[in-house]
Design an enzyme around this catalytic site. Structure first.
Site, PDB file in Angstrom:
ATOM      1  CE1 TYR A 102      40.403  25.429  11.366  1.00 56.71           C
ATOM      2  CE2 TYR A 102      40.336  25.729  13.744  1.00 56.71           C
ATOM      3  CZ  TYR A 102      39.725  25.828  12.508  1.00 56.71           C
ATOM      4  OH  TYR A 102      38.460  26.329  12.419  1.00 56.71           O
ATOM      5  CG  HIS A 116      49.381  37.213  51.013  1.00 56.96           C
ATOM      6  ND1 HIS A 116      48.809  36.062  51.507  1.00 56.96           N
ATOM      7  CD2 HIS A 116      49.287  37.106  49.654  1.00 56.96           C
ATOM      8  CE1 HIS A 116      48.383  35.306  50.503  1.00 56.96           C
ATOM      9  NE2 HIS A 116      48.669  35.915  49.366  1.00 56.96           N
ATOM     10  CE  LYS A 168      42.586  35.344  46.285  1.00 57.58           C
ATOM     11  NZ  LYS A 168      43.791  35.838  46.976  1.00 57.58           N
ATOM     12  NE  ARG A 174      45.151  36.371  54.543  1.00 56.96           N
ATOM     13  CZ  ARG A 174      46.338  36.701  55.055  1.00 56.96           C
ATOM     14  NH1 ARG A 174      46.433  37.117  56.300  1.00 56.96           N
ATOM     15  NH2 ARG A 174      47.420  36.627  54.310  1.00 56.96           N
ATOM     16  NE  ARG A 178      49.945  40.429  46.014  1.00 55.20           N
ATOM     17  CZ  ARG A 178      49.279  39.280  46.038  1.00 55.20           C
ATOM     18  NH1 ARG A 178      49.386  38.438  45.036  1.00 55.20           N
ATOM     19  NH2 ARG A 178      48.513  38.973  47.049  1.00 55.20           N
ATOM     20  CB  CYS A 216      39.436  24.063  17.452  1.00 55.45           C
ATOM     21  SG  CYS A 216      40.377  22.943  16.403  1.00 55.45           S
ATOM     22  CG  MET A 217      36.385  29.319  19.866  1.00 56.76           C
ATOM     23  SD  MET A 217      35.562  30.562  18.858  1.00 56.76           S
ATOM     24  CE  MET A 217      36.942  31.435  18.145  1.00 56.76           C
ATOM     25  CG  ASP A 218      33.621  26.443  18.862  1.00 55.45           C
ATOM     26  OD1 ASP A 218      33.528  27.261  19.783  1.00 55.45           O
ATOM     27  OD2 ASP A 218      33.645  26.751  17.650  1.00 55.45           O
TER      28      ASP A 218
END
Ligand SMILES: *Cc1c(COP(=O)(O)O)cnc(C)c1O
Length: 372
Positions: free
Chosen positions: A261, A165, A38, A220, A136, A308-310
Site C-alpha cells: 500500500y 513499587h 499479570k 517481585r 500511581r 498490512c493487516m494480514d
C-alpha cells in the site's frame, strides 16, 4: 500438500522461564521470589508460566486483578498468590475463599475487604501498598499512618506485608531509587509503631538485578522471568517467546516495481520478494513498516513497504527462497534472530509492550521445553 507450518505462532520456551527464574532467585538468595504473571503472563500464558516459574524456584505469584488470581486457582495452582489492583466495590469474597492475598492502597478498600472477610468468617491476608514516589497505585504518605493503624486494629485483617513499587529502577543510579527506599523505610517504621510486624517487598526485576540492598523479604520479578533484560548491564536471561511464520508466496519483480500500500518502497533492481502472511492484526506494528527485519533463510532480511493487516513483504535479493520456508519475526539474538527489544527500540517503546501485545486470536500459542 497438507500440514503446512503454522501461519502465525508464538512459541513459549518454558525451559527459558525456569532458567530465568533460577537466575533471579540466585541473585536474591535471602528473599523469596514472587513471579509476576499479570496480563496473562505478559502475553506468554499465565498458567503455564506460573507452573514453570514455581518449578524454577519461585515461591509466590503476583497478578494485578482478582479475576487474574482466580484463573490461576481454577487451574489448580495453590501457591501463595497476591493481587493488588481492582476497582472499589469489587467483591473479594471469591479470592478470599480461594486463599488469595490482597494488596490494599486505601482505607475504603481495606474496610470493604474486612467486611467481605467477616461475612465469610475468614481473616483476609493483606499486603499494604505505600506510594513512595511513583504516584500511581499505593497509599500516599500522608494517609499511611491511619491505614496501618486501622489495619492493625481490624480483627478480620491479617497484614502480612507492606510493599511499594519503584519508578526508575531500570536506570541504575537514578536518585529516585534511594529516595523511594528512604520513604519505604519510614513507612515500615510507622507500620511497626502501629503494632504490625509485616514482611517487606519493593524490588521489581530491575532492582532485583541491581540493588541487593533492596531485596528485603520478597522480590517481585516480572519482565526478567520472560527473558527480557530491563537493565543496561549484560545478564544471562533467555527470551522465552519466539514469533514465527513462514513464506506464503515468492515472486520475482523487476527494478522499478513498487511494493505494498502506498508504494512506499521501490525495488532498486530486480529482486525476489517473499510474502509472509502476518501483519498488524497479528502483532506486527504498522509503525515498523520499512524499519523491520526478519530471519529468513539463515539471514536477517528487510521487510519492504508497508506492513498490512494480514501480510508483509521481505526483500530476499537474489537468494533462493521457497513457499513454506520458516520465518522468525522475533526470538533470540544468540540464534541470530531479531528480538522483541529490537522492535521496541525501533518503535520507541519497551519490550514489555511488544510481548504483552502478542496475545492475538489469530496467533497460535505453543509451549516447548522439557516437562512439557
Ligand atoms: C508489574 C509489576 C511488577 C513487575 O515488574 P517488572 O518490571 O516486570 O519486573 C512488580 N510489582 C508490581 C506492583 C507490578 O505492578
Amino acid at each position: 500438500m497438507h500440514n503446512p507450518a503454522p501461519r502465525a505462532q508464538v512459541s513459549i520456551d518454558l525451559d527459558a522461564i525456569r532458567h530465568n527464574v533460577a537466575l533471579l532467585a540466585a541473585r536474591a538468595p535471602t528473599a523469596a521470589l514472587m513471579a509476576v504473571v499479570k496480563a496473562d503472563g505478559y502475553g506468554h500464558g499465565a498458567i503455564p508460566v506460573a507452573r514453570a516459574a514455581l518449578q524454577g524456584g519461585a515461591t509466590a505469584l503476583g497478578v494485578a486483578s482478582a479475576a487474574e488470581a482466580l484463573v490461576l486457582r481454577t487451574a489448580g495452582i495453590g501457591a501463595p498468590l497476591l493481587c493488588w489492583l481492582d476497582l472499589p466495590g469489587t467483591d473479594h469474597r471469591p479470592v478470599l475463599q480461594a486463599d488469595v492475598e490482597v494488596g490494599i492502597s486505601d482505607l475504603d478498600s481495606l474496610l470493604a475487604l474486612a467486611a467481605d472477610a467477616r461475612q465469610l468468617g475468614v481473616r483476609a491476608r493483606v499486603h499494604l501498598k505505600v506510594d513512595t514516589g511513583l504516584n500511581r497505585n499505593g497509599c500516599p504518605a500522608a494517609l499511611w499512618p491511619q491505614l496501618v493503624r486501622r489495619a492493625a486494629e481490624l480483627p478480620d485483617i491479617d497484614v502480612r506485608a507492606i510493599f511499594s513499587h519503584l519508578a526508575c529502577a531500570d536506570e541504575p543510579g537514578h536518585r529516585s531509587i534511594d529516595a523511594q527506599a528512604h520513604r519505604f523505610e519510614l513507612a515500615h517504621q510507622q507500620a511497626l509503631e502501629a503494632g504490625l510486624r509485616p514482611a517487606r517487598h519493593l524490588a521489581n526485576s530491575a532492582a532485583t538485578l541491581t540493588r541487593p540492598d533492596l531485596h528485603f523479604d520478597v522480590v517481585r520479578t516480572g519482565i526478567a522471568i520472560y527473558g527480557c533484560n530491563p537493565v543496561p548491564q549484560q545478564e544471562d536471561l533467555r527470551p522465552a517467546m519466539t514469533f514465527r511464520s513462514a513464506v506464503a508466496l515468492v515472486k520475482r519483480v523487476a527494478a522499478g516495481e513498487s511494493v505494498s500500500y502506498g508504494h512506499t518502497w521501490t525495488a532498486p533492481r530486480e529482486c525476489t520478494l517473499a510474502l509472509v502472511p502476518v501483519g498488524y492484526a497479528d502483532g506486527v506494528p504498522r509503525g515498523l513498516s520499512g524499519r523491520l527485519r526478519v530471519s529468513l533463510g539463515g539471514a536477517q532480511r528487510h521487510v519492504v513497504g508497508r506492513v498490512c493487516m494480514d501480510q508483509l513483504v521481505v526483500d530476499c535479493g537474489d537468494t533462493t527462497v521457497s513457499p513454506g520456508d520458516p520465518v522468525v519475526l522475533f526470538g533470540r539474538a544468540d540464534r541470530g534472530e531479531p528480538t522483541a527489544r529490537n522492535w521496541a527500540d525501533t518503535l520507541g517503546t519497551i519490550d514489555y509492550e511488544i510481548v504483552t501485545g502478542m496475545y492475538r486470536p489469530r496467533v497460535e500459542r505453543v509451549y516447548v521445553g522439557a516437562g512439557q
